[in-house]
Scaffold this motif. Structure first.
Motif, PDB file in Angstrom:
ATOM      1  N   ALA A 162     -13.422  21.938   1.248  1.00  0.00           N
ATOM      2  CA  ALA A 162     -12.782  21.121   0.216  1.00  0.00           C
ATOM      3  C   ALA A 162     -12.903  21.766  -1.154  1.00  0.00           C
ATOM      4  CB  ALA A 162     -13.412  19.727   0.187  1.00  0.00           C
ATOM      5  N   PHE A 163     -13.916  22.639  -1.326  1.00  0.00           N
ATOM      6  CA  PHE A 163     -14.122  23.266  -2.625  1.00  0.00           C
ATOM      7  C   PHE A 163     -13.510  24.659  -2.729  1.00  0.00           C
ATOM      8  CE2 PHE A 163     -17.511  20.114  -2.383  1.00  0.00           C
ATOM      9  CZ  PHE A 163     -17.278  19.434  -3.569  1.00  0.00           C
ATOM     10  N   SER A 164     -12.953  25.173  -1.662  1.00  0.00           N
ATOM     11  CA  SER A 164     -12.338  26.502  -1.741  1.00  0.00           C
ATOM     12  C   SER A 164     -10.894  26.355  -2.235  1.00  0.00           C
ATOM     13  CB  SER A 164     -12.368  27.202  -0.387  1.00  0.00           C
ATOM     14  OG  SER A 164     -11.551  26.519   0.528  1.00  0.00           O
ATOM     15  N   VAL A 165     -10.544  27.251  -3.136  1.00  0.00           N
ATOM     16  CA  VAL A 165      -9.209  27.208  -3.734  1.00  0.00           C
ATOM     17  C   VAL A 165      -8.594  28.585  -3.593  1.00  0.00           C
ATOM     18  CG1 VAL A 165      -7.938  26.840  -5.882  1.00  0.00           C
ATOM     19  CG2 VAL A 165      -9.978  25.496  -5.411  1.00  0.00           C
ATOM     20  N   THR A 166      -7.368  28.619  -3.150  1.00  0.00           N
ATOM     21  CA  THR A 166      -6.679  29.895  -3.020  1.00  0.00           C
ATOM     22  C   THR A 166      -6.156  30.324  -4.393  1.00  0.00           C
ATOM     23  OG1 THR A 166      -4.504  28.937  -2.627  1.00  0.00           O
ATOM     24  CG2 THR A 166      -5.923  29.245  -0.687  1.00  0.00           C
ATOM     25  N   PRO A 167      -5.928  31.622  -4.577  1.00  0.00           N
ATOM     26  CA  PRO A 167      -5.363  32.080  -5.857  1.00  0.00           C
ATOM     27  C   PRO A 167      -4.033  31.402  -6.187  1.00  0.00           C
ATOM     28  CG  PRO A 167      -6.196  33.950  -4.621  1.00  0.00           C
ATOM     29  CD  PRO A 167      -6.289  32.743  -3.723  1.00  0.00           C
ATOM     30  N   GLU A 168      -3.227  31.129  -5.162  1.00  0.00           N
ATOM     31  CA  GLU A 168      -1.940  30.478  -5.385  1.00  0.00           C
ATOM     32  C   GLU A 168      -2.135  29.051  -5.893  1.00  0.00           C
ATOM     33  OE1 GLU A 168      -2.699  32.057  -2.458  1.00  0.00           O
ATOM     34  OE2 GLU A 168      -1.586  33.880  -2.935  1.00  0.00           O
ATOM     35  N   GLN A 169      -3.124  28.330  -5.319  1.00  0.00           N
ATOM     36  CA  GLN A 169      -3.400  26.970  -5.781  1.00  0.00           C
ATOM     37  C   GLN A 169      -3.929  26.975  -7.217  1.00  0.00           C
ATOM     38  OE1 GLN A 169      -6.121  26.071  -2.579  1.00  0.00           O
ATOM     39  NE2 GLN A 169      -4.678  24.568  -1.693  1.00  0.00           N
ATOM     40  N   LEU A 170      -4.772  27.948  -7.519  1.00  0.00           N
ATOM     41  CA  LEU A 170      -5.310  28.053  -8.870  1.00  0.00           C
ATOM     42  C   LEU A 170      -4.195  28.367  -9.867  1.00  0.00           C
ATOM     43  CD1 LEU A 170      -7.918  27.892 -10.480  1.00  0.00           C
ATOM     44  CD2 LEU A 170      -8.219  30.329 -10.114  1.00  0.00           C
ATOM     45  N   ARG A 171      -3.316  29.296  -9.498  1.00  0.00           N
ATOM     46  CA  ARG A 171      -2.198  29.649 -10.367  1.00  0.00           C
ATOM     47  C   ARG A 171      -1.309  28.437 -10.611  1.00  0.00           C
ATOM     48  NH1 ARG A 171       1.340  32.733  -7.257  1.00  0.00           N
ATOM     49  NH2 ARG A 171       2.307  30.749  -6.884  1.00  0.00           N
ATOM     50  N   ASP A 172      -1.030  27.683  -9.556  1.00  0.00           N
ATOM     51  CA  ASP A 172      -0.188  26.494  -9.704  1.00  0.00           C
ATOM     52  C   ASP A 172      -0.865  25.442 -10.572  1.00  0.00           C
ATOM     53  OD1 ASP A 172       1.706  27.719  -8.138  1.00  0.00           O
ATOM     54  OD2 ASP A 172       1.121  26.659  -6.287  1.00  0.00           O
ATOM     55  N   THR A 173      -2.176  25.320 -10.467  1.00  0.00           N
ATOM     56  CA  THR A 173      -2.921  24.345 -11.256  1.00  0.00           C
ATOM     57  C   THR A 173      -3.020  24.763 -12.714  1.00  0.00           C
ATOM     58  OG1 THR A 173      -4.219  23.747  -9.320  1.00  0.00           O
ATOM     59  CG2 THR A 173      -5.100  23.093 -11.453  1.00  0.00           C
ATOM     60  N   LEU A 174      -3.361  26.018 -12.945  1.00  0.00           N
ATOM     61  CA  LEU A 174      -3.532  26.510 -14.309  1.00  0.00           C
ATOM     62  C   LEU A 174      -2.219  26.883 -14.979  1.00  0.00           C
ATOM     63  CD1 LEU A 174      -6.610  28.898 -13.919  1.00  0.00           C
ATOM     64  CD2 LEU A 174      -6.575  26.590 -14.870  1.00  0.00           C
ATOM     65  N   GLY A 175      -1.226  27.218 -14.178  1.00  0.00           N
ATOM     66  CA  GLY A 175       0.026  27.684 -14.745  1.00  0.00           C
ATOM     67  C   GLY A 175      -0.070  29.121 -15.221  1.00  0.00           C
ATOM     68  N   LEU A 176      -1.080  29.828 -14.734  1.00  0.00           N
ATOM     69  CA  LEU A 176      -1.326  31.196 -15.206  1.00  0.00           C
ATOM     70  C   LEU A 176      -2.038  31.965 -14.106  1.00  0.00           C
ATOM     71  CD1 LEU A 176      -1.247  32.971 -17.855  1.00  0.00           C
ATOM     72  CD2 LEU A 176      -3.558  32.175 -18.262  1.00  0.00           C
ATOM     73  N   GLU A 177      -1.530  33.153 -13.810  1.00  0.00           N
ATOM     74  CA  GLU A 177      -2.207  33.990 -12.829  1.00  0.00           C
ATOM     75  C   GLU A 177      -3.502  34.506 -13.448  1.00  0.00           C
ATOM     76  OE1 GLU A 177       0.904  34.588 -13.875  1.00  0.00           O
ATOM     77  OE2 GLU A 177       2.197  34.230 -12.149  1.00  0.00           O
ATOM     78  N   LEU A 178      -4.526  34.663 -12.609  1.00  0.00           N
ATOM     79  CA  LEU A 178      -5.836  35.099 -13.098  1.00  0.00           C
ATOM     80  C   LEU A 178      -5.768  36.453 -13.810  1.00  0.00           C
ATOM     81  CD1 LEU A 178      -8.204  34.021 -10.190  1.00  0.00           C
ATOM     82  CD2 LEU A 178      -7.896  32.953 -12.421  1.00  0.00           C
TER      83      LEU A 178
END
Length: 193
Positions: free
Chosen positions: A3-19
């Motif tokens: 439940a605590f693992s986040v994919t880079p795609e999910q993070l990008r969609d959440t933040l609106g910015l690629e890492l």
């Protein structure tokens, strides 16, 4: 899946910015901050004063261009927050650095006399980009109808023009570290107080 693992795609969609863009936003904000300091040093504090509508428009355009470069394309809320946080951090760091007297002299625009004993100082006016119209405007705002009534006008680091009237006591400390102060304080130009 945890439940605590986040994919880079999910993070990008959440933040609106690629890492990978985060360090680019930070570096760009630092470079823009330094470029702004350099440009203000080259063009003088007068750029900040915003005395005319044209000056205000240029200031807005300046901020718009800098902001657009910092947040990149496409602009995102996260990039904007990171850019602002970086600029504020730069300002805090440079605020600490400015407290060092030697560095302060290099980074800080020195207050400058542009009118002494009612007479414009053309060399200092050129250096600070102050015009005759700027001087006349500052005299009017101070309620002075004749330049001879002004002991001096000083362009402040903020870009504003300070008017000191003739006929009032002047403590020389008021003009300490002001470029051209000797023109006001010298015996060559006696003040008729």
């Amino acid at each position: 899946m945890d439940a605590f693992s986040v994919t880079p795609e999910q993070l990008r969609d959440t933040l609106g910015l690629e890492l990978w863009r985060i360090p680019i936003v930070i570096i760009t904000a630092i470079v823009i901050y330094l470029a702004c300091l350099l440009l203000l040093r080259l063009f003088g504090a007068r750029v900040l004063s915003g005395l005319t509508g044209f000056d205000v428009v240029v200031g807005i355009m300046f901020g718009s261009v800098a902001g657009r470069v910092i947040v990149g394309d496409p602009p995102t809320l996260t990039a904007g927050i990171i850019g602002l946080a970086t600029l504020l951090t730069c300002e805090a760091i440079f605020g600490q650095i400015r407290s060092n007297i030697n560095i302060h002299k290099v980074l800080h625009v020195q207050p400058t006399v542009v009118l002494a004993h009612g007479k414009p100082q053309p060399d200092l006016m050129r250096k600070t980009h102050v015009t005759h119209d700027d001087i006349m405007s500052s005299l009017r705002r101070a309620g002075i109808s004749d330049p001879a009534q002004a002991r001096c006008i000083v362009l402040e680091p903020s870009g504003s023009l300070s008017v000191l009237r003739r006929g009032t006591p002047l403590d020389p400390q008021v003009l300490e570290n002001v470029l051209g102060a000797e023109r006001v304080l010298s015996q060559d130009s006696p003040d008729l107080d």
